[in-house]
Design an enzyme around this catalytic site. Structure first.
Site, PDB file in Angstrom:
ATOM      1  N   GLY A 181      28.711  18.113 -83.116  1.00  0.00           N
ATOM      2  CA  GLY A 181      29.824  17.250 -83.482  1.00  0.00           C
ATOM      3  C   GLY A 181      31.038  17.375 -82.581  1.00  0.00           C
ATOM      4  N   ASP A 182      31.247  18.570 -82.004  1.00  0.00           N
ATOM      5  CA  ASP A 182      32.357  18.778 -81.070  1.00  0.00           C
ATOM      6  C   ASP A 182      31.913  19.797 -80.025  1.00  0.00           C
ATOM      7  OD1 ASP A 182      34.759  18.835 -79.753  1.00  0.00           O
ATOM      8  OD2 ASP A 182      35.798  20.025 -81.263  1.00  0.00           O
ATOM      9  N   MET A 183      30.937  19.394 -79.248  1.00  0.00           N
ATOM     10  CA  MET A 183      30.257  20.319 -78.328  1.00  0.00           C
ATOM     11  C   MET A 183      31.039  20.491 -77.022  1.00  0.00           C
ATOM     12  SD  MET A 183      27.477  22.167 -78.212  1.00  0.00           S
ATOM     13  CE  MET A 183      26.321  22.894 -77.041  1.00  0.00           C
ATOM     14  N   SER A 184      32.318  20.825 -77.126  1.00  0.00           N
ATOM     15  CA  SER A 184      33.124  21.107 -75.943  1.00  0.00           C
ATOM     16  C   SER A 184      32.925  22.568 -75.533  1.00  0.00           C
ATOM     17  CB  SER A 184      34.598  20.807 -76.199  1.00  0.00           C
ATOM     18  OG  SER A 184      35.056  21.478 -77.353  1.00  0.00           O
TER      19      SER A 184
END
Length: 264
Positions: A181-184
């Site tokens: 979902g927020d693969m930074s």
């Protein structure tokens, strides 16, 4: 710490341990790091509640923080977790070796996508994400100053409402997997070139695999260009990520999911 109202149950577990404040990443949460624990303080939201559900469900499936205490007081959510070992993917040790970094990130992505979705309830399909995006737009929660330079303005969209309309009208087909979902880069940890864990899973759920790829790609480009902190790194080429994944880049999907993330 003296100025923070920490619940007694958490105070008992952290005692007088030394700590420092985490200032990496773009989260609105306050994150306090101890030697083997992390205290995350944030406003109560659907995302903060869902993160507990996701971490609990994943505890025997992926390396994620163990929930030690989750407590709500008023409008504030206090989450004390175990600390993932290793270094963030944006650490100098990995940024200095882009080929090794993208291979490790490809392994991390495959670990996520290989999670068996049986019994997993939270859905973050495109329909759900557009619903959340619409709420954010209508309630003024989109910070136009905290977006990619070309998203809004003369050569971009007029405003978040215009971007939302475009996203609704141009929805791609989905390849559903378990998505971070927020693969930074700050949300993935490595140790000895192996994945040691994932953090910040409040947006995780069943979603298009290109959601993860798009955020990894954007994070790589921005980190190597020195967008965060001003330090630039050499050697990264976009095709390296897709070679590591053994995939042909779908540039339309990459652009779509990067633009969608601007509304979160």
């Amino acid at each position: 710490m003296e100025n923070l109202q920490i619940p007694d149950q958490i105070k008992e577990l952290i005692g007088d341990e030394p700590y420092y404040i985490d200032d990496i990443g773009k989260s609105e949460s306050q994150v306090i790091l101890f030697s083997d624990k992390v205290l995350k303080i944030q406003e109560v939201s659907d995302e903060s509640v869902k993160e507990i559900q996701v971490l609990t469900w994943l505890e025997d499936k992926l390396s994620v923080p163990e929930v030690l205490v989750s407590q709500v007081e008023g409008s504030t959510h206090y989450l004390l977790m175990s600390k993932i070992g290793g270094n963030m993917a944006c650490d100098d040790i990995y940024m200095a070796n882009p080929e090794k970094l993208v291979k490790a990130l490809a392994t991390a992505l495959r670990q996520l996508w290989n999670v068996d979705l049986f019994s997993f309830k939270p859905m973050m399909t495109l329909a759900k994400k557009l619903e959340i995006a619409e709420y954010n737009v209508l309630n003024g929660k989109v910070d136009m100053a905290d977006t990619q330079p070309a998203t809004f303005g003369a050569n971009g969209f007029e405003d978040p409402h215009a971007l939302l309309r475009w996203l609704v009208a141009n929805q791609p087909d989905e390849e559903l997997v378990f998505s971070h979902g927020d693969m930074s880069l700050p949300n993935v940890f490595f140790k000895d070139d192996h994945v040691s864990g994932f953090i910040d899973l409040g947006l995780a759920g069943v979603s298009d695999k290109w959601q993860d790829i798009a955020i990894v790609y954007r994070s790589l480009v921005n980190n190597f260009a020195g967008v965060y902190g001003g330090k630039t790194y050499a050697g990264f080429k976009p095709e390296m990520l897709f070679e590591a994944l053994d995939m042909t880049p779908d540039w339309d999907k990459l652009r779509y999911y990067i633009l969608l993330d601007e509304l979160f």
